[in-house]
Design a protein around this motif. Structure first.
Motif, mmCIF file in Angstrom:
data_model
loop_
_atom_site.group_PDB
_atom_site.id
_atom_site.type_symbol
_atom_site.label_atom_id
_atom_site.label_comp_id
_atom_site.label_asym_id
_atom_site.label_seq_id
_atom_site.Cartn_x
_atom_site.Cartn_y
_atom_site.Cartn_z
ATOM 1 N N PRO A 1 1.147 -1.127 -0.156
ATOM 2 C CA PRO A 1 -0.309 0.230 -0.176
ATOM 3 C C PRO A 1 1.037 0.814 0.216
ATOM 4 O O PRO A 1 0.968 2.665 -0.681
ATOM 5 C CB PRO A 1 -0.664 0.185 1.622
ATOM 6 N N ASP A 2 1.728 0.500 1.047
ATOM 7 C CA ASP A 2 3.115 2.779 0.513
ATOM 8 C C ASP A 2 3.236 2.939 -0.908
ATOM 9 O O ASP A 2 3.578 3.659 -0.796
ATOM 10 C CB ASP A 2 3.674 2.531 1.773
ATOM 11 N N ALA A 3 3.812 1.607 -1.423
ATOM 12 C CA ALA A 3 3.649 2.259 -2.899
ATOM 13 C C ALA A 3 2.675 2.559 -3.333
ATOM 14 O O ALA A 3 3.262 3.758 -4.350
ATOM 15 C CB ALA A 3 4.514 0.603 -3.991
ATOM 16 N N ILE A 4 2.010 1.954 -3.420
ATOM 17 C CA ILE A 4 0.514 2.873 -4.645
ATOM 18 C C ILE A 4 0.417 4.247 -4.204
ATOM 19 O O ILE A 4 0.001 5.674 -4.949
ATOM 20 C CB ILE A 4 -0.619 2.508 -3.665
ATOM 21 N N VAL A 5 0.898 4.415 -2.288
ATOM 22 C CA VAL A 5 1.089 6.594 -1.988
ATOM 23 C C VAL A 5 2.143 7.424 -2.683
ATOM 24 O O VAL A 5 2.002 7.846 -2.821
ATOM 25 C CB VAL A 5 0.802 6.524 -0.047
ATOM 26 N N ALA A 6 2.791 5.409 -2.761
ATOM 27 C CA ALA A 6 4.234 7.068 -3.292
ATOM 28 C C ALA A 6 4.145 7.498 -4.850
ATOM 29 O O ALA A 6 4.258 8.845 -4.950
ATOM 30 C CB ALA A 6 5.436 6.909 -3.065
ATOM 31 N N ALA B 1 -5.764 11.592 -7.546
ATOM 32 C CA ALA B 1 -4.191 11.432 -7.434
ATOM 33 C C ALA B 1 -4.244 9.658 -7.327
ATOM 34 O O ALA B 1 -3.671 9.077 -7.837
ATOM 35 C CB ALA B 1 -3.535 11.571 -7.223
ATOM 36 N N LEU B 2 -4.764 9.102 -5.724
ATOM 37 C CA LEU B 2 -4.981 7.346 -5.665
ATOM 38 C C LEU B 2 -5.512 7.173 -6.909
ATOM 39 O O LEU B 2 -5.314 6.389 -7.700
ATOM 40 C CB LEU B 2 -5.931 7.542 -4.825
ATOM 41 N N LYS C 1 -7.403 15.748 8.431
ATOM 42 C CA LYS C 1 -6.689 14.608 8.096
ATOM 43 C C LYS C 1 -5.528 14.151 6.819
ATOM 44 O O LYS C 1 -6.597 15.079 5.820
ATOM 45 C CB LYS C 1 -8.121 14.253 7.776
ATOM 46 N N SER C 2 -5.239 13.372 6.412
ATOM 47 C CA SER C 2 -4.479 12.924 5.658
ATOM 48 C C SER C 2 -5.424 11.260 5.400
ATOM 49 O O SER C 2 -5.775 10.732 5.320
ATOM 50 C CB SER C 2 -2.695 11.892 6.081
ATOM 51 N N ILE C 3 -5.927 11.730 3.847
ATOM 52 C CA ILE C 3 -6.667 10.795 2.810
ATOM 53 C C ILE C 3 -5.543 9.773 2.786
ATOM 54 O O ILE C 3 -5.863 8.280 2.533
ATOM 55 C CB ILE C 3 -6.936 11.536 0.766
ATOM 56 N N ALA C 4 -4.485 9.964 2.267
ATOM 57 C CA ALA C 4 -3.406 8.758 2.539
ATOM 58 C C ALA C 4 -3.083 7.825 3.675
ATOM 59 O O ALA C 4 -2.812 6.907 2.777
ATOM 60 C CB ALA C 4 -1.797 9.338 1.717
#
Length: 416
Positions: free
Chosen positions: A100-105, A174-175, A235-238
């Protein structure tokens, strides 16, 4: 009546038992709190063949029993079809290899490309006066008139300064862009794509400054309301996306298997009933006079991502930013509700299915009127009964139990 394979009731020894499942959005029509009661009703009427969740909504039924039986999950709202994959679709090996963090990046690079529109979002973290706060909100909402060059700007343009800040909207866009690209490049399949989109919808629900629905966003009329809205603006969407996706992946690995073939559709209920084999139909239609499309139009737009025309009133875009084409349910219109139920009952009878109908006393029709309509559609091969939340079982006749008032009941219509 169609020459279909006859239904046989499933033995009690094969009764369904609801599992625990993660809820993904705030949904006012969810049956999560009474899912055991719903499953009990289904067990009383369940026959061989699939279970058709005709008005699936937030897909509680798929979450509860999707591992035990084939499900036809249907709702005219497209977001419901997407959410259902969370409970029914086994994530592919390709998807499991992507963190998941790769998608966020990857999405963060797209957010940087929109930084010219989001630079003022950092001001929500400073001490603002009420006047300064509302000026910032108004400036964000003026992006509605902006012309964008890139193809993923729907939320930045239409929803900045409403339920979300411009930065939060940039993350939503962006997501979506990143997840779509992953599908197009073959990194994930369509079911994986749906689960990823569901994680974004979760982030939208829990970062949005409303109460979980999207009828209208709140205005800051006092310092207290301003401070509360600021909490959500920060709040952070990511972060919400990444955290939810991690938990959904874990749950999926432990609870979802390919043992059953499920069907996902976004049809009008009458069209869905024309296509199903003999089934156990679970129907939980909207009962209030308000339309779900008004409360959940934002996630419908996110799902479709189709840049819809927004509703205009008095020459202005309405505050709720509703889609011009949002669905109007006949079950929520007093002049149409009787015909809607008759069409539902006729469709079930024509498909030679059994019916489990959730009833609430917020309905535009009382339970006795529903029973009368059911008797007009189902012939003597069907038995009509009701089960109440206090577990009183009633054999429904045209003159029996005429004065009973119930808050929650299940109407059971099953072939002898």
């Amino acid at each position: 009546m169609n020459a279909l394979s006859p239904l046989k009731l499933v033995p009690e020894t094969d009764a369904l038992v609801a599992r625990e499942y993660p809820q993904v959005i705030k949904y006012m029509g969810s049956k999560a709190k009474i899912i055991d009661f719903v499953v009990e009703g289904i067990n009383r009427a369940r026959a061989n063949g699939p279970i058709c969740d005709l008005f699936a909504g937030a897909c509680s039924l798929s979450g509860a029993v999707g591992h035990l039986a084939p499900i036809v999950t249907n709702d005219i709202q497209a977001y419901s079809r997407v959410i259902a994959h969370t409970y029914l679709h086994p994530l592919s090996k390709r998807a499991l290899a992507i963190s998941p963090d790769a998608i966020v990046a990857r999405a963060s690079a797209e957010v940087l490309n929109r930084s010219g529109y989001t630079k003022d979002s950092s001001k929500y973290e400073s001490s603002l006066s009420l006047k300064e706060f509302n000026q910032l909100e108004i400036a964000s909402r003026q992006l509605l008139a902006e012309n964008f060059n890139d193809s993923y700007h729907l939320f930045l343009k239409n929803y900045s300064g409403t339920w979300w800040s411009s930065l939060q909207c940039a993350w939503i866009d962006a997501l979506r862009q990143t997840i779509d690209a992953m599908l197009q490049q073959g990194e994930i399949d369509k079911g994986d794509h749906a689960i990823y989109l569901t994680a974004v919808m979760h982030a939208m629900a829990y970062c949005g400054q409303g109460t979980g629905h999207y009828a209208q966003y709140r205005d800051a009329k006092t310092l207290s309301s301003m401070n509360d809205i600021c909490i959500y603006r920060q709040k952070s969407i990511a972060s919400y996306f990444e955290r939810k996706l991690r938990s959904l992946v874990k749950w999926n690995l432990e609870n979802v298997s390919p043992n059953h073939t499920h069907t996902y559709s976004s049809e009008d209920y009458t069209d869905c009933l024309k296509q199903i084999p003999p089934s156990t139909v679970y129907a939980d239609p909207p009962y209030a006079f308000v339309h779900y499309s008004r409360f959940y139009h934002a996630i419908e737009t996110f799902t479709l991502y189709d840049y819809p025309n927004l509703q205009i009133k008095g020459g202005e875009v309405v505050k709720g930013r509703y889609r011009e084409d949002r669905h109007q349910s006949p079950f929520s219109i007093r002049s149409q509700v009787e015909h809607a139920f008759s069409a539902l009952f006729d469709g079930v009878a024509d498909s030679e299915s059994n019916l489990v109908l959730s009833y609430s006393n917020t309905a535009l029709l009382d339970l006795n009127s529903l029973v009368d309509l059911a008797f007009e559609s189902f012939d003597s091969r069907y038995k009509i009964e009701a089960l109440t939340m206090d577990h009183q079982h009633m054999t429904m006749g045209r003159r029996a139990d005429r004065t009973r008032n119930v808050e929650e009941a299940i109407l059971l219509v099953r072939r002898h």
